[in-house]
Design a protein around this motif. Sequence first.
Motif, PDB file in Angstrom:
ATOM      1  N   LEU A 223       1.013  -1.187   0.000  1.00  0.00           N
ATOM      2  CA  LEU A 223       0.056   0.160  -0.049  1.00  0.00           C
ATOM      3  C   LEU A 223       0.807   1.221  -0.019  1.00  0.00           C
ATOM      4  CD1 LEU A 223      -2.790   1.551   0.519  1.00  0.00           C
ATOM      5  CD2 LEU A 223      -2.282   1.285   2.906  1.00  0.00           C
ATOM      6  N   ILE A 224       1.865   1.148   0.966  1.00  0.00           N
ATOM      7  CA  ILE A 224       2.728   2.318   0.937  1.00  0.00           C
ATOM      8  C   ILE A 224       3.612   2.607  -0.249  1.00  0.00           C
ATOM      9  CG2 ILE A 224       4.792   3.551   2.089  1.00  0.00           C
ATOM     10  CD1 ILE A 224       3.697   1.953   4.710  1.00  0.00           C
ATOM     11  N   LYS A 225       4.012   1.568  -0.782  1.00  0.00           N
ATOM     12  CA  LYS A 225       4.800   1.729  -2.133  1.00  0.00           C
ATOM     13  C   LYS A 225       4.090   2.076  -3.144  1.00  0.00           C
ATOM     14  CE  LYS A 225       8.337  -1.608  -0.833  1.00  0.00           C
ATOM     15  NZ  LYS A 225       8.872  -3.141  -1.102  1.00  0.00           N
ATOM     16  N   ASN A 226       2.832   1.532  -3.519  1.00  0.00           N
ATOM     17  CA  ASN A 226       1.827   2.172  -4.483  1.00  0.00           C
ATOM     18  C   ASN A 226       1.237   3.321  -4.320  1.00  0.00           C
ATOM     19  OD1 ASN A 226       2.170  -0.348  -5.543  1.00  0.00           O
ATOM     20  ND2 ASN A 226       0.387  -1.308  -4.713  1.00  0.00           N
ATOM     21  N   ARG A 227       1.155   3.980  -3.084  1.00  0.00           N
ATOM     22  CA  ARG A 227       0.565   5.266  -2.789  1.00  0.00           C
ATOM     23  C   ARG A 227       1.515   6.196  -1.905  1.00  0.00           C
ATOM     24  NH1 ARG A 227      -1.163   6.204  -6.671  1.00  0.00           N
ATOM     25  NH2 ARG A 227      -2.472   5.201  -7.501  1.00  0.00           N
ATOM     26  N   PRO A 228       2.653   6.345  -2.459  1.00  0.00           N
ATOM     27  CA  PRO A 228       3.640   7.072  -1.658  1.00  0.00           C
ATOM     28  C   PRO A 228       3.178   8.650  -1.270  1.00  0.00           C
ATOM     29  CG  PRO A 228       4.179   7.180  -4.114  1.00  0.00           C
ATOM     30  CD  PRO A 228       3.221   6.319  -3.655  1.00  0.00           C
ATOM     31  N   GLU A 229       1.900   9.058  -1.801  1.00  0.00           N
ATOM     32  CA  GLU A 229       1.346  10.396  -1.680  1.00  0.00           C
ATOM     33  C   GLU A 229       0.465  10.012  -0.449  1.00  0.00           C
ATOM     34  OE1 GLU A 229       0.777   9.104  -4.438  1.00  0.00           O
ATOM     35  OE2 GLU A 229       2.046   9.974  -5.627  1.00  0.00           O
ATOM     36  N   LEU A 230      -0.090   8.660   0.107  1.00  0.00           N
ATOM     37  CA  LEU A 230      -0.821   8.769   1.317  1.00  0.00           C
ATOM     38  C   LEU A 230      -0.547   9.504   2.179  1.00  0.00           C
ATOM     39  CD1 LEU A 230      -2.799   6.216   1.440  1.00  0.00           C
ATOM     40  CD2 LEU A 230      -1.413   5.092   2.808  1.00  0.00           C
ATOM     41  N   VAL A 231      -1.620  10.142   2.907  1.00  0.00           N
ATOM     42  CA  VAL A 231      -1.467  11.223   4.112  1.00  0.00           C
ATOM     43  C   VAL A 231      -1.766  10.332   5.423  1.00  0.00           C
ATOM     44  CG1 VAL A 231      -2.614  13.306   4.926  1.00  0.00           C
ATOM     45  CG2 VAL A 231      -2.122  12.980   2.582  1.00  0.00           C
ATOM     46  N   SER A 232      -2.773   9.468   5.318  1.00  0.00           N
ATOM     47  CA  SER A 232      -3.133   9.019   6.952  1.00  0.00           C
ATOM     48  C   SER A 232      -3.285   7.637   6.683  1.00  0.00           C
ATOM     49  CB  SER A 232      -4.482   9.616   7.191  1.00  0.00           C
ATOM     50  OG  SER A 232      -4.837   9.070   8.382  1.00  0.00           O
ATOM     51  N   LEU A 233      -2.502   6.839   7.653  1.00  0.00           N
ATOM     52  CA  LEU A 233      -2.564   5.493   7.757  1.00  0.00           C
ATOM     53  C   LEU A 233      -2.932   5.147   9.264  1.00  0.00           C
ATOM     54  CD1 LEU A 233      -1.864   2.772   6.297  1.00  0.00           C
ATOM     55  CD2 LEU A 233       0.567   2.987   7.286  1.00  0.00           C
ATOM     56  N   ALA A 234      -3.983   4.317   9.456  1.00  0.00           N
ATOM     57  CA  ALA A 234      -4.455   3.734  10.714  1.00  0.00           C
ATOM     58  C   ALA A 234      -4.768   2.270  10.561  1.00  0.00           C
ATOM     59  CB  ALA A 234      -5.958   4.644  11.096  1.00  0.00           C
ATOM     60  N   VAL A 235      -3.955   1.625  11.605  1.00  0.00           N
ATOM     61  CA  VAL A 235      -3.729   0.228  11.590  1.00  0.00           C
ATOM     62  C   VAL A 235      -3.768  -0.363  13.008  1.00  0.00           C
ATOM     63  CG1 VAL A 235      -1.583  -0.002  10.880  1.00  0.00           C
ATOM     64  CG2 VAL A 235      -2.874  -1.853  10.514  1.00  0.00           C
ATOM     65  N   ASN A 236      -4.122  -1.341  13.498  1.00  0.00           N
ATOM     66  CA  ASN A 236      -3.843  -1.889  14.584  1.00  0.00           C
ATOM     67  C   ASN A 236      -3.285  -3.227  14.707  1.00  0.00           C
ATOM     68  OD1 ASN A 236      -6.292  -3.050  14.361  1.00  0.00           O
ATOM     69  ND2 ASN A 236      -7.088  -1.677  16.001  1.00  0.00           N
ATOM     70  N   ASP A 237      -2.813  -4.030  16.077  1.00  0.00           N
ATOM     71  CA  ASP A 237      -2.643  -5.248  15.972  1.00  0.00           C
ATOM     72  C   ASP A 237      -1.678  -5.772  15.009  1.00  0.00           C
ATOM     73  OD1 ASP A 237      -4.398  -5.627  18.146  1.00  0.00           O
ATOM     74  OD2 ASP A 237      -6.145  -5.641  16.630  1.00  0.00           O
ATOM     75  N   ILE A 238      -0.483  -4.917  14.740  1.00  0.00           N
ATOM     76  CA  ILE A 238       0.382  -5.635  13.799  1.00  0.00           C
ATOM     77  C   ILE A 238       1.178  -6.281  14.827  1.00  0.00           C
ATOM     78  CG2 ILE A 238       2.533  -4.966  12.564  1.00  0.00           C
ATOM     79  CD1 ILE A 238       1.373  -2.247  11.850  1.00  0.00           C
ATOM     80  N   GLY A 239       1.648  -7.590  14.271  1.00  0.00           N
ATOM     81  CA  GLY A 239       2.307  -8.298  15.094  1.00  0.00           C
ATOM     82  C   GLY A 239       3.648  -8.710  14.399  1.00  0.00           C
ATOM     83  N   LEU A 240       4.383  -9.939  15.060  1.00  0.00           N
ATOM     84  CA  LEU A 240       5.650 -10.409  14.397  1.00  0.00           C
ATOM     85  C   LEU A 240       5.464 -11.207  13.185  1.00  0.00           C
ATOM     86  CD1 LEU A 240       7.485 -11.139  17.525  1.00  0.00           C
ATOM     87  CD2 LEU A 240       7.988  -9.348  16.184  1.00  0.00           C
ATOM     88  N   SER A 241       6.108 -11.095  12.119  1.00  0.00           N
ATOM     89  CA  SER A 241       5.843 -11.801  11.039  1.00  0.00           C
ATOM     90  C   SER A 241       7.082 -11.854  10.299  1.00  0.00           C
ATOM     91  CB  SER A 241       4.936 -11.282  10.007  1.00  0.00           C
ATOM     92  OG  SER A 241       5.216 -10.206   9.253  1.00  0.00           O
TER      93      SER A 241
END
Length: 568
Positions: A223-241
Amino acid sequence: MSDQSECRELPRECWETVFGSLDSEADLEYLSAVCKQFLSISDGLRTSLSIPNQLTPYLPSLLSRFKSLKSIDLSPFRGDPYYVLLQIARFRFPLERLDLSNQQYLRLDGLREMGSKFGALRVLVLSKIMFLQDNDLVSVAGYFPMLEELDISYPELSPSVRVTDRGVSVLSQKLKRLSRIDVSGNQFLSDQSLIALSTNCPSLREIGFRDCSFITQSGIASLIKNRPELVSLAVNDIGLSIMYKALVHSFGFARGLSSLDFSRSFISDGLLMSVAEANIPLKRLVLSRASGFTFDGISEIVLKHRGIEVLDLEAVSFLTDHYIGAICKVLLSLTSVNVSLCSKLTNTTLYNLTRQCPLLKEIKMEKTNLKKDGADETDIVVNSRVRSLNISRNVDLTDEGLKKIVRACPNLQHLNVGYCAEITGGGIMGVLKSCREIKHLEISHCKNTDNLCIDFELPHLEVLHAEGSGLNDQQLAAIGRRCCRLKRLDLPNCLNLSTAGVAEAVSHCRTLRELNLRWCYNLNVDLTFLAWMVFARPSLRRIVPPCPSMLSESQRDFLVQHGCLLCD
């Protein structure tokens, strides 16, 4: 204003400018009663309308009055919204936003009618919809092809009915103008949805996908690579992978991120340092209830991004007064900070924030370690910009400690000291005398209010939350007499009150719009008393009685006819 002929000599445009400068659309109601010209002007300036069930019988007349509506909110409505949508579609408005949250299911036939009349709708909110599915998304995209913002968060989950990657993919292909979307709580979405949105929506700037279990760090990186102009990113529960490095490296592609939310995630200092090194205009950082990192990671970010304005570190347990002091010295642009549930933080942190962050407007220190302290007068520096302070659930905070805190923030407009067991009526009275601009005060579950004596005017207080407090009839009557602008009074579970005290408050609060008496079972509130309140105080628009089921539908309709909603 006593002479209507004089007021009419001013051009309509002048009155529209005056009315448009008011703080709230609710204030227009008082002006609309002056004369027909003011009624016409206020109706034309109204831009939003909320529609609960009780208003539906009067909807045609309301919609014909308010011709400039830009936002309609149906989230309070319960039942089949089809006929309500049909009525709305019969009128012409410059409608930009429609909220259909909390509905059991979408009525696509009603939405089809809305789409035919309001195809240029910009914002559609479909949060907490039961039985939301892919076909609904496809239809919505067809009805409203100009959508820029869409919220489909937290639908009611069902084993057989759900939103999948297929629905989001089709949606993304149809909504080319989409700039903001929230898909949080759609637990069956995967990385494919992020890839589809980032590939097909060239205007995408904000995305939220909290509580989406199948979305991985690899998908976020794409997502970040495809949309480098992204202004806001909201995510939770990222874990180890095993793909952890992909996410770390992806921030090197970001260019526009100004808001980053990693709530409830397990993240490392390495990830935070990659954010620190990114060439982004970071203004908002949320690490609420996150873990796995140390102060080294935080300090690296604040040193590289000194323009951060909003910082949320709620429940980051290792934080100390010393750490916050170090942050304060760097983030001079900070306007809002949340360090609630950080049990090691004391009054020292609060004084550091007010002294070293000159632009600070909002401080949240709920359930920390505030208490009576021996601070020197030199530790307390006045910060006139702080407007909002939440220090609730600090059970050891005393009147003396509260006195010193408000001395540092004399221009407070919002204050929450709920559940502060040691605070007495004297401490609350001291706050009100020191902070004369208070608009919103919460003293819920402050039991020791026996010595509260309000014998001075409170010209700005508009909202008082006092659930489970020790307020009595005499104190409530004084509040009614002294608070000339009080609009909302919340008194659930206040057992020291009688109908006499409530009647006194209602009689004197000329601007009162909302009254909550839930669970005040000792009050003798029957239809007669409710009718008296409605007639005695025409400004009332919402009443929550002690027992909502006490009245029949016909009795409720009687109150609605006189402009007041009886709510459960």
